[in-house]
Design a protein around this motif. Sequence first.
Motif, PDB file in Angstrom:
ATOM      1  N   TYR A   1       0.834  -1.206   0.000  1.00  0.00           N
ATOM      2  CA  TYR A   1       0.000   0.000   0.000  1.00  0.00           C
ATOM      3  C   TYR A   1       0.870   1.257   0.000  1.00  0.00           C
ATOM      4  O   TYR A   1       1.641   1.504   0.929  1.00  0.00           O
ATOM      5  N   GLY A   2       0.763   2.004  -1.077  1.00  0.00           N
ATOM      6  CA  GLY A   2       1.527   3.235  -1.229  1.00  0.00           C
ATOM      7  C   GLY A   2       2.911   3.050  -1.813  1.00  0.00           C
ATOM      8  O   GLY A   2       3.476   3.979  -2.376  1.00  0.00           O
ATOM      9  N   PHE A   3       3.447   1.855  -1.720  1.00  0.00           N
ATOM     10  CA  PHE A   3       4.815   1.611  -2.182  1.00  0.00           C
ATOM     11  C   PHE A   3       4.889   1.046  -3.593  1.00  0.00           C
ATOM     12  O   PHE A   3       5.981   0.926  -4.150  1.00  0.00           O
TER      13      PHE A   3
ATOM     14  N   ALA B   1      -1.452   2.513  -5.244  1.00  0.00           N
ATOM     15  CA  ALA B   1      -1.196   3.898  -4.841  1.00  0.00           C
ATOM     16  C   ALA B   1      -2.226   4.366  -3.816  1.00  0.00           C
ATOM     17  O   ALA B   1      -3.347   3.855  -3.742  1.00  0.00           O
TER      18      ALA B   1
ATOM     19  N   TYR C   1       9.383  15.532   3.134  1.00  0.00           N
ATOM     20  CA  TYR C   1       9.037  14.904   1.857  1.00  0.00           C
ATOM     21  C   TYR C   1       9.224  15.897   0.728  1.00  0.00           C
ATOM     22  O   TYR C   1       9.206  17.106   0.948  1.00  0.00           O
TER      23      TYR C   1
ATOM     24  N   LYS D   1       4.818  10.834  -7.364  1.00  0.00           N
ATOM     25  CA  LYS D   1       5.813  10.035  -6.644  1.00  0.00           C
ATOM     26  C   LYS D   1       6.506  10.956  -5.645  1.00  0.00           C
ATOM     27  O   LYS D   1       6.978  12.033  -6.017  1.00  0.00           O
TER      28      LYS D   1
ATOM     29  N   ILE E   1       6.798   6.776  -2.074  1.00  0.00           N
ATOM     30  CA  ILE E   1       5.409   6.347  -2.139  1.00  0.00           C
ATOM     31  C   ILE E   1       4.732   6.981  -3.355  1.00  0.00           C
ATOM     32  O   ILE E   1       5.185   7.995  -3.888  1.00  0.00           O
ATOM     33  N   TYR E   2       3.635   6.355  -3.762  1.00  0.00           N
ATOM     34  CA  TYR E   2       2.864   6.774  -4.933  1.00  0.00           C
ATOM     35  C   TYR E   2       1.489   7.229  -4.481  1.00  0.00           C
ATOM     36  O   TYR E   2       0.831   6.547  -3.691  1.00  0.00           O
TER      37      TYR E   2
ATOM     38  N   PRO F   1       0.577   3.744   5.609  1.00  0.00           N
ATOM     39  CA  PRO F   1       1.406   2.670   5.048  1.00  0.00           C
ATOM     40  C   PRO F   1       2.288   2.011   6.106  1.00  0.00           C
ATOM     41  O   PRO F   1       2.644   2.627   7.121  1.00  0.00           O
TER      42      PRO F   1
END
Length: 116
Positions: free
Chosen positions: A17-19, A24, A56, A79, A93-94, A106
Motif C-alpha cells: 500500500y503506497g509503495f 497507490a 518529503y 511520486k 510512495i505513490y 502505510p
Amino acid sequence: MNSYAFLVEKYADDKTYGFEPQNAIKVGGAAESEGPTNERRFLNALAGPNGEELDYHRLGSCCPQPSKNSSFGQAMLDKYALYYEGSNDTLVIYINMYDSEKLMIPKGFKARNFPN
C-alpha cells in the motif's frame, strides 16, 4: 481533517500500500482542484515509525493507472520521497489524486499526533 492534515487512523495490512504504483494511495480531490493539497494533507498526517517528523518532496509524475475520474481514462500518479531523522533510506510512495478511498497509514509509518 483540517487545512493542514487529514485524520488517518487505520493502518494498512498490505505492505505494498503506497509503495507500488498498482496500490497507490488514493487521496482524490483533482476534480475540485484540491489534488495537490490533498496529497500534502495526507503526507502531513504521517510520522516516522517512532513518531519522527517526516520531510518529503515530490519527485514527479509517473506510472499511468486506469481511472474513470481522469478525462484521459488514466491517472498519472505523483511520486514522493519521504525521509525522517535517523532513517537510513529514503522511502518512495505513490499517490493518486484522481481517485479516492478510505485512507490508511502505510507500513513503517505512524499517525502523526496533533496537539488538541
